[in-house]
Write a protein that holds these residues in place. Sequence first.
Motif, PDB file in Angstrom:
ATOM      1  N   GLN A  53       4.556   6.500   7.908  1.00  0.00           N
ATOM      2  CA  GLN A  53       3.378   5.773   7.449  1.00  0.00           C
ATOM      3  C   GLN A  53       2.851   6.412   6.166  1.00  0.00           C
ATOM      4  OE1 GLN A  53       4.289   3.965   9.882  1.00  0.00           O
ATOM      5  NE2 GLN A  53       2.397   3.626  10.996  1.00  0.00           N
ATOM      6  N   GLU A  54       2.011   5.653   5.468  1.00  0.00           N
ATOM      7  CA  GLU A  54       1.304   6.237   4.336  1.00  0.00           C
ATOM      8  C   GLU A  54       0.041   6.920   4.865  1.00  0.00           C
ATOM      9  OE1 GLU A  54       2.195   3.133   4.574  1.00  0.00           O
ATOM     10  OE2 GLU A  54       0.459   1.806   4.574  1.00  0.00           O
ATOM     11  N   ALA A  57      -2.777   4.904   6.505  1.00  0.00           N
ATOM     12  CA  ALA A  57      -2.691   4.391   7.872  1.00  0.00           C
ATOM     13  C   ALA A  57      -3.593   5.189   8.799  1.00  0.00           C
ATOM     14  CB  ALA A  57      -1.247   4.441   8.367  1.00  0.00           C
ATOM     15  N   TYR A  70      -5.928   4.212  14.043  1.00  0.00           N
ATOM     16  CA  TYR A  70      -4.535   4.654  14.157  1.00  0.00           C
ATOM     17  C   TYR A  70      -4.470   6.191  14.148  1.00  0.00           C
ATOM     18  CZ  TYR A  70       0.512   4.777  13.409  1.00  0.00           C
ATOM     19  OH  TYR A  70       1.853   5.004  13.549  1.00  0.00           O
ATOM     20  N   LYS A 279      -9.048  -3.776  15.492  1.00  0.00           N
ATOM     21  CA  LYS A 279      -8.215  -3.950  14.303  1.00  0.00           C
ATOM     22  C   LYS A 279      -9.064  -4.231  13.052  1.00  0.00           C
ATOM     23  CE  LYS A 279      -4.132  -3.298  16.034  1.00  0.00           C
ATOM     24  NZ  LYS A 279      -3.303  -2.164  15.587  1.00  0.00           N
ATOM     25  N   GLY A 319     -11.291  -4.568   8.243  1.00  0.00           N
ATOM     26  CA  GLY A 319     -10.840  -5.821   7.649  1.00  0.00           C
ATOM     27  C   GLY A 319      -9.381  -5.781   7.245  1.00  0.00           C
ATOM     28  N   THR A 320      -9.107  -6.167   6.021  1.00  0.00           N
ATOM     29  CA  THR A 320      -7.735  -6.123   5.498  1.00  0.00           C
ATOM     30  C   THR A 320      -7.478  -4.795   4.780  1.00  0.00           C
ATOM     31  OG1 THR A 320      -8.408  -7.085   3.392  1.00  0.00           O
ATOM     32  CG2 THR A 320      -7.728  -8.617   5.138  1.00  0.00           C
TER      33      THR A 320
ATOM     34  N   ALA B  36      -2.175  -7.815   6.958  1.00  0.00           N
ATOM     35  CA  ALA B  36      -2.807  -6.578   6.486  1.00  0.00           C
ATOM     36  C   ALA B  36      -3.627  -5.927   7.594  1.00  0.00           C
ATOM     37  CB  ALA B  36      -3.689  -6.864   5.279  1.00  0.00           C
ATOM     38  N   GLU B  38      -3.372  -6.559  11.070  1.00  0.00           N
ATOM     39  CA  GLU B  38      -2.714  -6.338  12.350  1.00  0.00           C
ATOM     40  C   GLU B  38      -1.397  -5.567  12.259  1.00  0.00           C
ATOM     41  OE1 GLU B  38      -3.996  -7.400  15.310  1.00  0.00           O
ATOM     42  OE2 GLU B  38      -5.742  -8.384  14.402  1.00  0.00           O
ATOM     43  N   ALA B  40       0.243  -4.119   9.008  1.00  0.00           N
ATOM     44  CA  ALA B  40       0.658  -3.337   7.839  1.00  0.00           C
ATOM     45  C   ALA B  40       0.674  -1.832   8.075  1.00  0.00           C
ATOM     46  CB  ALA B  40      -0.234  -3.670   6.652  1.00  0.00           C
ATOM     47  N   GLU B  41      -0.029  -1.347   9.094  1.00  0.00           N
ATOM     48  CA  GLU B  41       0.020   0.095   9.348  1.00  0.00           C
ATOM     49  C   GLU B  41       1.439   0.537   9.684  1.00  0.00           C
ATOM     50  OE1 GLU B  41      -2.887   0.475  12.380  1.00  0.00           O
ATOM     51  OE2 GLU B  41      -4.493   1.003  10.994  1.00  0.00           O
ATOM     52  N   CYS B  42       2.157  -0.313  10.387  1.00  0.00           N
ATOM     53  CA  CYS B  42       3.485   0.087  10.865  1.00  0.00           C
ATOM     54  C   CYS B  42       4.632  -0.655  10.194  1.00  0.00           C
ATOM     55  CB  CYS B  42       3.590  -0.139  12.375  1.00  0.00           C
ATOM     56  SG  CYS B  42       2.460   0.882  13.328  1.00  0.00           S
TER      57      CYS B  42
END
Lengths: 463, 126
Positions: A53-54, A57, A70, A279, A319-320, B36, B38, B40-42
């Motif tokens: 991951q970055e 994350a 996360y 989320k 959010g996004t 993004a 839901e 994009a983390e993985c």
Amino acid sequence: MRSFEPPRRGAACALSLGASLRQLRTLALGLVGLLAGLPSAHAVPSFARQTGQECAACHVGAYGPQLTPYGVKFKIGGYTDSDGKGGKVPISAMIVASFNQTAKNLPEKPEHGSVNRNLAMDEASLFLAGKLSDKIGAFIQATYDGVGRTTALDQADIRAVHTTEIAGKETTFGLSFHNNPGVQDPFNSMTVWGFPYTSSAFGFGMGDAATIINGALEQRVTGLSAYTFWNDLVYAEVGTYRSLPVTMQSRLGLGKADDIGRLGSGTAYWRLALFQDFKKQAFNVGVFGLNTSLQPDRSVPGSNRYNDLGFDASYQFLGTREHVFTANGSYIRERQTRNQMFANGEADNQKGRLNEMRVGASYHFLQTWGATVGRFTTRGSRDASLYSEGYANGSPNTSGYIFQADWTPWGKESSWGAPWANLRLGAQYTMYTKYNGAKSNYDGEGRDAKDNNTLFIFAWTSF
Amino acid sequence: MKLRSLPFGLLLLYMLSGGGHRAQAADLERGRDVFATECAECHSVREGKNKKGPTLFAIVGRKAGAVADATYSDPLKASGITWTPERIDAYVSNPRKAVPGGKMKYDGLASGTERADLLAYLATLK
């Protein structure tokens, strides 16, 4: 009096008297010894390399230590989550450099610095951080303090975890062996990991008085706690601590002079929290406590008792991830029973209290541009003997605001040098409305709270 | 009369200006946002970029467990799934039910509308 210095966030309180080669060797041996003792892992790139991951994350604003949901789960999982590929070396490094300016010259010239406008290499840290086996991970930091010119073991947290199902819900059970109450906590609202995440070594912290759970014991104790996390919802933990022998503190580079004394055998830490990850947003709310006694002088009987009770909560709008808002807050209420201090005439009152409130809110744009504001207050009962030199009115009260703007250019999926190159540049301003009991002339020598206002411009890099 | 014809005029103007196309684009936009939030983390949408989970570039029509250099659970590798839109929808809805024993730590996306937007977005990745 015994005043408790708050911890330097995301950094080391390197308290040793010197950094001899012998100490470095002992420190290395100590780390190996800690690891050998177990059968086999917040802001370190080795975690990113391990998971694929970055940094964004796990961390708000793509740089630690403020955790995303996360990141919270990654920590609870014992730093063991990975992309399933081997060959990852759990080693990272970090350097912080800064420019520091206070409104009025410091009261005394620092041993290694000027009375004002100090340019410093604050610290250089080496981390063993990552998965050691499928069920064991570690986060161990050794730090060279560029201001104090010392090297010592910093934050350490070694975990063993097991995940199963209870009532059809995923449940994690874990053990944490660590060296600072709260360093093992997964939430951003605990003081150890709260804002500010780094601060000026030449600054004035949040006043001279602090609760015992807020950094007084860091690195000078060993703790063992057991925790569980059920259904990504309920987090519960209990633990206990013992003070490190003076000789061990010395071997770890912490020095003998700042020994805190001996902790009572009944030291208990506990933590209960509710967590929800929707989320788009997430929150946690909880309570925690530390009950202990401390014998300040190991050679003389007599101890003081501390009962800390804390409430904390945090909210994140994710959010996004284009616009991210966070709010964190904690309130700690400490009851002190100063048997030893009262008997020795160091305190006028056998009982007293000390309360701390910390709140902060942040906004990050594109996980790159960040702004954070924090409010801190410390309030306690007056005691002319306990809060004498350097205090006004026999009061420990301190309050103020912290403002920070920062830029984190990397740490995202398509960033240059990912996941090796990480950088945060920031400017932080701490403004005091009250310091050690008064707004003006708190030290009896004409120094006002606002004279301690500190500008801290920093470059924080890790790789 | 003029007031009565106003809605029809606005509708005609909307259609002539490509409003229908914009409605489809808006779904894709929402799908990108769902991704993004839901996924994009993985997961990455870049070709060849595997995170903890495999890249979702060209996911539609791909066989499960087929991305080189990505790691999969044994149940997923053995599932024989081909990622049709229906299969993706079922998997995203409830991963543990769709692939028992799989390793994806995701509780599922309950909203059918969001899944539809996500699928529309994933279908463009090729």
